[in-house]
Design a protein around this motif. Sequence first.
Motif, PDB file in Angstrom:
ATOM      1  N   MET A  56      10.060   7.461  -0.393  1.00  0.00           N
ATOM      2  CA  MET A  56      10.040   6.309   0.507  1.00  0.00           C
ATOM      3  C   MET A  56       8.760   5.513   0.287  1.00  0.00           C
ATOM      4  SD  MET A  56      11.532   7.855   4.113  1.00  0.00           S
ATOM      5  CE  MET A  56      10.600   9.401   4.087  1.00  0.00           C
ATOM      6  N   LYS A  57       8.829   4.245   0.631  1.00  0.00           N
ATOM      7  CA  LYS A  57       7.667   3.369   0.484  1.00  0.00           C
ATOM      8  C   LYS A  57       7.465   2.595   1.783  1.00  0.00           C
ATOM      9  CE  LYS A  57       7.271   1.049  -3.356  1.00  0.00           C
ATOM     10  NZ  LYS A  57       7.484   0.026  -4.425  1.00  0.00           N
ATOM     11  N   LEU A  58       6.239   2.632   2.313  1.00  0.00           N
ATOM     12  CA  LEU A  58       5.907   1.904   3.528  1.00  0.00           C
ATOM     13  C   LEU A  58       4.972   0.759   3.182  1.00  0.00           C
ATOM     14  CD1 LEU A  58       6.018   1.744   6.668  1.00  0.00           C
ATOM     15  CD2 LEU A  58       3.915   3.109   6.673  1.00  0.00           C
ATOM     16  N   GLN A 114       5.830  12.304   1.122  1.00  0.00           N
ATOM     17  CA  GLN A 114       7.140  11.660   0.906  1.00  0.00           C
ATOM     18  C   GLN A 114       7.090  10.147   1.032  1.00  0.00           C
ATOM     19  OE1 GLN A 114       6.638  14.641   2.664  1.00  0.00           O
ATOM     20  NE2 GLN A 114       8.627  15.281   3.454  1.00  0.00           N
ATOM     21  N   VAL A 115       6.025   9.629   1.653  1.00  0.00           N
ATOM     22  CA  VAL A 115       5.939   8.182   1.914  1.00  0.00           C
ATOM     23  C   VAL A 115       4.741   7.600   1.172  1.00  0.00           C
ATOM     24  CG1 VAL A 115       5.709   6.380   3.658  1.00  0.00           C
ATOM     25  CG2 VAL A 115       7.005   8.468   4.189  1.00  0.00           C
ATOM     26  N   GLU A 116       5.025   6.705   0.247  1.00  0.00           N
ATOM     27  CA  GLU A 116       3.963   5.978  -0.458  1.00  0.00           C
ATOM     28  C   GLU A 116       3.589   4.764   0.374  1.00  0.00           C
ATOM     29  OE1 GLU A 116       3.336   3.275  -4.511  1.00  0.00           O
ATOM     30  OE2 GLU A 116       5.274   4.222  -4.096  1.00  0.00           O
ATOM     31  N   GLU A 117       2.320   4.636   0.716  1.00  0.00           N
ATOM     32  CA  GLU A 117       1.864   3.487   1.498  1.00  0.00           C
ATOM     33  C   GLU A 117       1.377   2.392   0.556  1.00  0.00           C
ATOM     34  OE1 GLU A 117      -0.922   4.508   4.537  1.00  0.00           O
ATOM     35  OE2 GLU A 117       0.444   5.920   5.505  1.00  0.00           O
ATOM     36  N   VAL A 118       1.931   1.192   0.726  1.00  0.00           N
ATOM     37  CA  VAL A 118       1.620   0.064  -0.153  1.00  0.00           C
ATOM     38  C   VAL A 118       1.082  -1.085   0.683  1.00  0.00           C
ATOM     39  CG1 VAL A 118       2.554  -1.589  -1.814  1.00  0.00           C
ATOM     40  CG2 VAL A 118       3.444   0.761  -1.757  1.00  0.00           C
ATOM     41  N   PHE A 119      -0.173  -1.467   0.443  1.00  0.00           N
ATOM     42  CA  PHE A 119      -0.787  -2.565   1.190  1.00  0.00           C
ATOM     43  C   PHE A 119      -0.305  -3.911   0.653  1.00  0.00           C
ATOM     44  CE2 PHE A 119      -3.981  -5.895   1.452  1.00  0.00           C
ATOM     45  CZ  PHE A 119      -4.228  -5.936   2.812  1.00  0.00           C
ATOM     46  N   ILE A 131      10.979   1.192   2.873  1.00  0.00           N
ATOM     47  CA  ILE A 131      12.078   1.234   1.900  1.00  0.00           C
ATOM     48  C   ILE A 131      12.405   2.702   1.671  1.00  0.00           C
ATOM     49  CG2 ILE A 131      12.820   0.603  -0.429  1.00  0.00           C
ATOM     50  CD1 ILE A 131      10.684  -1.642  -0.306  1.00  0.00           C
ATOM     51  N   ASP A 132      13.638   3.089   2.005  1.00  0.00           N
ATOM     52  CA  ASP A 132      13.991   4.502   1.913  1.00  0.00           C
ATOM     53  C   ASP A 132      14.306   4.907   0.475  1.00  0.00           C
ATOM     54  OD1 ASP A 132      16.653   3.807   1.323  1.00  0.00           O
ATOM     55  OD2 ASP A 132      17.376   4.245   3.340  1.00  0.00           O
ATOM     56  N   ASP A 133      14.639   6.163   0.291  1.00  0.00           N
ATOM     57  CA  ASP A 133      14.844   6.679  -1.061  1.00  0.00           C
ATOM     58  C   ASP A 133      16.066   6.094  -1.751  1.00  0.00           C
ATOM     59  OD1 ASP A 133      12.565   8.255  -0.920  1.00  0.00           O
ATOM     60  OD2 ASP A 133      13.654   9.979  -0.085  1.00  0.00           O
ATOM     61  N   SER A 134      16.942   5.449  -0.977  1.00  0.00           N
ATOM     62  CA  SER A 134      18.107   4.789  -1.567  1.00  0.00           C
ATOM     63  C   SER A 134      17.858   3.319  -1.846  1.00  0.00           C
ATOM     64  CB  SER A 134      19.324   4.938  -0.634  1.00  0.00           C
ATOM     65  OG  SER A 134      19.639   6.300  -0.441  1.00  0.00           O
TER      66      SER A 134
END
Length: 197
Positions: free
Chosen positions: A1-3, A27-32, A55-58
Amino acid sequence: MKLIYSTASPYARAARIFVQELGLSEQVEEVFRHPFENPTELIEANPLCKVPCLIDDSGNALFDSQVICEYLDAQAGNRLFNEINNDWHLKTLYSLTRGLLDSAVAWQQDKMRAELQSDFWQERFIKSIDRGLDYLEQRLNELPKNFSAIHINLIAVLDYLDFRHAEYQWQTKFSKLKDWWLSYKEKPSIVATQPKA
């Protein structure tokens, strides 16, 4: 997942605290991304170009901090909303913390209009925050016993007030709330997500 997040947004901060408190950091990549720069990645995921956006894994995008936080909590076994979900009073207190976030952010947005800012709306925002914090201060003993979504939002509000509205000086107005806040301010998830420009 991406936050996708920004360091100034209290809504994004709440989601980031959820990630850490739920043990989802791996499990969650944080993207500034700064939403005012209209980054393509954010616009493609959220047409409103607001943070946070998950953005989830799908590859599906979830937006609005409450939706994201509820989704993350569901992935981790419903820990931070657990006591709130079946209690209408606690749901109301949670809604109040969201309303306080809205007032504090709207107050900042009006400030950014410089000479065009509205005295009427400035007073409205301040009075709503006054009343909301007073209401919560009188009900601190009614909050869930365990660290919860209410705690996270309330901490996000109080720290955002210090960050954007230092002149408001909530700590001198609400001493019980200050003591409550002091008991949580050193939590690793709180320290790691402090708001900044």
